[in-house]
Design an enzyme around this catalytic site. Structure first.
Site, mmCIF file in Angstrom:
data_model
loop_
_atom_site.group_PDB
_atom_site.id
_atom_site.type_symbol
_atom_site.label_atom_id
_atom_site.label_comp_id
_atom_site.label_asym_id
_atom_site.label_seq_id
_atom_site.Cartn_x
_atom_site.Cartn_y
_atom_site.Cartn_z
ATOM 1 N N SER A 252 29.554 14.576 -28.514
ATOM 2 C CA SER A 252 28.723 15.450 -27.696
ATOM 3 C C SER A 252 29.407 15.658 -26.351
ATOM 4 C CB SER A 252 27.347 14.827 -27.483
ATOM 5 O OG SER A 252 27.481 13.721 -26.611
ATOM 6 N N LYS A 253 28.749 16.435 -25.507
ATOM 7 C CA LYS A 253 29.315 16.768 -24.190
ATOM 8 C C LYS A 253 29.739 15.534 -23.405
ATOM 9 C CE LYS A 253 26.995 21.136 -23.460
ATOM 10 N NZ LYS A 253 25.623 21.313 -23.852
ATOM 11 N N ARG A 254 28.996 14.435 -23.636
ATOM 12 C CA ARG A 254 29.312 13.205 -22.910
ATOM 13 C C ARG A 254 30.763 12.780 -23.108
ATOM 14 N NH1 ARG A 254 27.504 8.740 -25.036
ATOM 15 N NH2 ARG A 254 26.737 9.795 -26.901
ATOM 16 N N HIS A 255 31.325 13.103 -24.280
ATOM 17 C CA HIS A 255 32.676 12.646 -24.589
ATOM 18 C C HIS A 255 33.763 13.553 -24.024
ATOM 19 C CE1 HIS A 255 30.142 10.946 -27.886
ATOM 20 N NE2 HIS A 255 30.783 9.859 -27.491
ATOM 21 N N GLY A 256 33.378 14.702 -23.527
ATOM 22 C CA GLY A 256 34.373 15.640 -22.997
ATOM 23 C C GLY A 256 34.108 17.021 -23.557
#
Ligand code: GLU
Length: 479
Positions: A252-256
């Site tokens: 998800s966005k959290r990972h980049g």
């Protein structure tokens, strides 16, 4: 054997996520490997969240990656239209058929009623599924009520107790139908839901293999029931495991970056991204990693898709992109890189010189958006940091810089050989060697301790510019 026909069916509710584009890529590779047809279908039934802008970005992203579709929007085909909002009449025909054959029914239950029923079921430890209350309302009566203005959903009448899903990757899975009960196929506002339209479309578009993310696995039993109810032949199914982030939670966005568009903007090369995605959950029989589009097409098979989730490895993608960057010749590299150069106005410089500058830093970059950071030394001298100042203050530094400036004065431009000969002279004359010679020159010319090879810098910067920079540094040292 029927001719392979596969499809990618994105919803234009946002940009394409890497997980989705990997699904598109596997469909594409499978189609091309089998001399089949790769179809694009836009699933835009969610009117509120779908937009033309998103749809256009989907086309652009797919084209950028070279995932050209053989049939679909823009290009057309014999099984269109390829956008679900243009297929309303087709869906209506099949809905009427289901209703008339009592395989589906109108449901007038209100949201409050359904919520209360659901709550009650949960309290009694039962599955929160529909009670079947409206199942026996005669169709004529239901239609009359609707004509008089009542709102109704349409539910599929589930009569089987179990559905077997045969999946190429996961084997055979049994789903008891009491997991979902009589599910909705048309919402009270009249919009048909995904599970229904996807079946009508896949069947009418003669899709032979449904290859999609395994987040859809739970939908497949419902879809199989609809295939059977409409007398359609079942396609084969392959549900691909998800893509995870480094912490093994869903990517998800959290990972980049997660949308194709973001990767594109960062300066990943489409051929590198294509190669990387193909290896995300699929492996080459000989474990090869750097593979051209054609090699991937030739080697692709559904059976080699991994049964477990793939982990998105940004470092590996960067490594691979760097390899593809370095494979480009000077003209190719400049043509893909120039759009990423923001630190200067390109029209002010000679194009061949710019090409040489870009080419000189290719070893240093893994994505094209890093280019500015590396080429800026060719346009501007930066301030040395404390560590660099220490080196400039060595006893021999002034002599090194003065002698170097003196030697290059007579040149219009330097060649690598000139540079080597001059540094030899400067070293011999001043006794400086190693860092005291080369690092001092580098700092004086660029302001930095790292960067492209010195012979590249010395040949790309005119002797005039080099002398100006050296004089600036000498003034600075002598202050
Ligand atoms: N529109 C669906 C999605 O984007 C398609 C799923 C499918 O391939 O059936 O998830």
């Amino acid at each position: 054997m029927s001719i392979v026909r596969v499809r990618f069916a994105p919803s234009p509710t946002g940009h394409i996520h890497v997980g989705n584009v990997r699904t598109a890529l596997f469909n594409y590779l499978f189609a091309k490997n089998q001399n089949g047809t790769f179809i694009l279908r836009i699933e835009d039934t969610d009117l509120e969240r779908s937009s033309i802008e998103n749809e256009n970005i989907i086309y652009e992203d797919l084209m950028w990656l070279g995932l050209e579709w053989d049939e679909g929007p823009v290009v057309g085909g014999n099984y269109g239209p390829y956008k679900q909002t243009e297929r309303t009449l087709i869906y209506k025909k099949y809905l009427d058929k289901l209703l008339e054959e009592k395989k589906a029914y109108y449901c007038f239950c209100s949201k409050e009623e359904l919520d209360a029923q659901r709550e009650k079921n949960l309290q009694e430890g039962k599955n929160p599924i529909y009670s079947g209350k409206c199942k026996n309302i005669p169709l004529a009566e239901a239609r009359q009520r609707i004509e008089q203005g009542e709102k109704a959903a349409i539910r599929f009448n589930v009569t089987e107790s179990e559905v077997k899903v045969k999946d190429i990757l996961k084997g055979e899975i049994d789903f008891p139908t009491n997991m979902f009960g009589d599910f909705i196929i048309v919402r009270p506002d009249g919009t048909p839901v995904y599970n229904f339209v996807v079946v009508v479309d896949d069947a009418l578009m003669k899709i032979t293999h449904v290859i999609r993310g395994d987040d859809h696995l739970n939908n497949t039993p419902k879809q199989i029931l609809i295939y059977k109810a409409l007398g359609f032949e079942l396609p084969e199914f392959a549900h691909i495991p998800m893509i995870l982030g480094s912490d093994h939670s869903k990517l998800s966005k959290r990972h980049g970056d997660t949308s194709v568009n973001q990767f594109r903007q960062k300066g990943y090369l489409p051929e590198a991204f294509f190669n990387y995605l193909a290896l995300l959950g699929w492996s080459h029989p000989e474990e090869k990693e750097i593979l051209s589009r054609q090699e991937l097409i030739n080697a692709f098979s559904l059976e080699r898709i991994s049964k477990s989730a793939a982990v998105f490895d940004f470092d590996k993608l960067n490594w691979m992109n760097g390899i593809y960057i370095r494979e480009k010749n000077i003209d190719e590299l400049y043509s893909v890189a120039k759009g990423f150069i923001k630190c200067v106005e390109l029209s002010k410089y000679d194009e061949q010189w710019l090409k040489n500058v870009v080419f000189s830093v290719r070893e240093k970059i893994s994505v094209l958006s890093e280019i500015d950071e590396h080429i800026k030394i060719f346009f501007k001298q930066s301030e040395p940091d404390d560590e660099s100042i220490k080196l400039l203050n060595l006893e021999t530094s002034s002599a090194v810089l003065e002698r170097y400036a003196e030697e290059i004065k007579k040149f219009e431009t330097l060649t690598v050989d000139d540079y080597k000969a001059i540094t030899k002279i400067v070293g011999d004359a001043t006794g400086a060697k190693g860092k005291a010679l080369f690092m001092v020159l580098r700092i004086a010319l660029t302001g930095q301790r790292t960067g492209p090879d010195m012979d590249k810098i010395a040949t790309l910067l005119s002797p005039k510019t080099q002398i100006e920079r050296i004089n600036n540094v000498l003034r600075f040292i002598k202050k």
